[in-house]
Design a protein around this motif. Sequence first.
Motif, PDB file in Angstrom:
ATOM      1  N   ARG A  43     -39.478 -13.164 -35.032  1.00  0.00           N
ATOM      2  CA  ARG A  43     -39.470 -11.860 -35.704  1.00  0.00           C
ATOM      3  C   ARG A  43     -40.888 -11.315 -35.859  1.00  0.00           C
ATOM      4  N   ARG A  44     -41.809 -12.200 -36.220  1.00  0.00           N
ATOM      5  CA  ARG A  44     -43.198 -11.765 -36.375  1.00  0.00           C
ATOM      6  C   ARG A  44     -43.763 -11.297 -35.034  1.00  0.00           C
ATOM      7  N   ALA A  45     -43.432 -11.998 -33.960  1.00  0.00           N
ATOM      8  CA  ALA A  45     -43.901 -11.602 -32.628  1.00  0.00           C
ATOM      9  C   ALA A  45     -43.282 -10.272 -32.206  1.00  0.00           C
ATOM     10  N   CYS A  46     -42.026 -10.065 -32.526  1.00  0.00           N
ATOM     11  CA  CYS A  46     -41.374  -8.795 -32.198  1.00  0.00           C
ATOM     12  C   CYS A  46     -42.009  -7.645 -32.970  1.00  0.00           C
ATOM     13  N   VAL A  62     -42.296   9.049 -31.604  1.00  0.00           N
ATOM     14  CA  VAL A  62     -42.073   7.707 -31.041  1.00  0.00           C
ATOM     15  C   VAL A  62     -42.996   6.699 -31.715  1.00  0.00           C
ATOM     16  N   CYS A  63     -44.236   7.059 -31.868  1.00  0.00           N
ATOM     17  CA  CYS A  63     -45.211   6.181 -32.528  1.00  0.00           C
ATOM     18  C   CYS A  63     -44.766   5.858 -33.952  1.00  0.00           C
ATOM     19  N   THR A  64     -44.363   6.885 -34.674  1.00  0.00           N
ATOM     20  CA  THR A  64     -43.908   6.695 -36.056  1.00  0.00           C
ATOM     21  C   THR A  64     -42.671   5.817 -36.109  1.00  0.00           C
ATOM     22  N   ALA A  65     -41.734   6.047 -35.191  1.00  0.00           N
ATOM     23  CA  ALA A  65     -40.510   5.245 -35.164  1.00  0.00           C
ATOM     24  C   ALA A  65     -40.824   3.780 -34.877  1.00  0.00           C
ATOM     25  N   LEU A  66     -41.737   3.520 -33.953  1.00  0.00           N
ATOM     26  CA  LEU A  66     -42.115   2.136 -33.636  1.00  0.00           C
ATOM     27  C   LEU A  66     -42.779   1.464 -34.836  1.00  0.00           C
ATOM     28  N   ARG A  67     -43.668   2.177 -35.496  1.00  0.00           N
ATOM     29  CA  ARG A  67     -44.342   1.610 -36.676  1.00  0.00           C
ATOM     30  C   ARG A  67     -43.339   1.356 -37.807  1.00  0.00           C
ATOM     31  N   ASN A  68     -42.420   2.284 -37.998  1.00  0.00           N
ATOM     32  CA  ASN A  68     -41.394   2.091 -39.027  1.00  0.00           C
ATOM     33  C   ASN A  68     -40.507   0.893 -38.707  1.00  0.00           C
ATOM     34  N   ALA A  69     -40.162   0.722 -37.439  1.00  0.00           N
ATOM     35  CA  ALA A  69     -39.341  -0.425 -37.034  1.00  0.00           C
ATOM     36  C   ALA A  69     -40.091  -1.735 -37.271  1.00  0.00           C
ATOM     37  N   ALA A  70     -41.392  -1.740 -36.952  1.00  0.00           N
ATOM     38  CA  ALA A  70     -42.205  -2.943 -37.172  1.00  0.00           C
ATOM     39  C   ALA A  70     -42.295  -3.263 -38.657  1.00  0.00           C
ATOM     40  N   GLU A  71     -42.508  -2.231 -39.469  1.00  0.00           N
ATOM     41  CA  GLU A  71     -42.599  -2.445 -40.915  1.00  0.00           C
ATOM     42  C   GLU A  71     -41.279  -2.976 -41.474  1.00  0.00           C
ATOM     43  N   THR A  72     -40.170  -2.421 -41.008  1.00  0.00           N
ATOM     44  CA  THR A  72     -38.856  -2.890 -41.448  1.00  0.00           C
ATOM     45  C   THR A  72     -38.656  -4.350 -41.069  1.00  0.00           C
ATOM     46  N   VAL A  74     -40.989  -6.641 -40.511  1.00  0.00           N
ATOM     47  CA  VAL A  74     -41.883  -7.486 -41.316  1.00  0.00           C
ATOM     48  C   VAL A  74     -41.321  -7.645 -42.726  1.00  0.00           C
ATOM     49  N   ASN A  75     -40.774  -6.575 -43.273  1.00  0.00           N
ATOM     50  CA  ASN A  75     -40.208  -6.651 -44.624  1.00  0.00           C
ATOM     51  C   ASN A  75     -38.966  -7.529 -44.690  1.00  0.00           C
TER      52      ASN A  75
END
Length: 82
Positions: A43-46, A62-72, A74-75
């Motif tokens: 999960r951390r690698a993803c 797209v950038c915002t969506a990717l960052r939001n997905a990464a933050e989700t 990680v959380n």
Amino acid sequence: MNIFEQGKTLYTQNEFNQALTEAKAEIIAVAIQTTRQAMFLERRACAQMLLDMADAEDEGAVCTALRNAAETMVNRLPVQNQ
């Protein structure tokens, strides 16, 4: 004299079954912990991969969506992340 008879210890069936049960429990515990750790690392690698993809994008939806997905993602990681 048979060399295999030296230091020979006999166990009852109940003693053997108890030792086998304990060994199985230890194996299962290690397997569960190993699986949890592998899932955490995956999960951390993803999440990092999503952040890398976001860095490659120009600022925008797209950038915002990717960052939001990464933050989700990680959380969602367990307390191991802290």
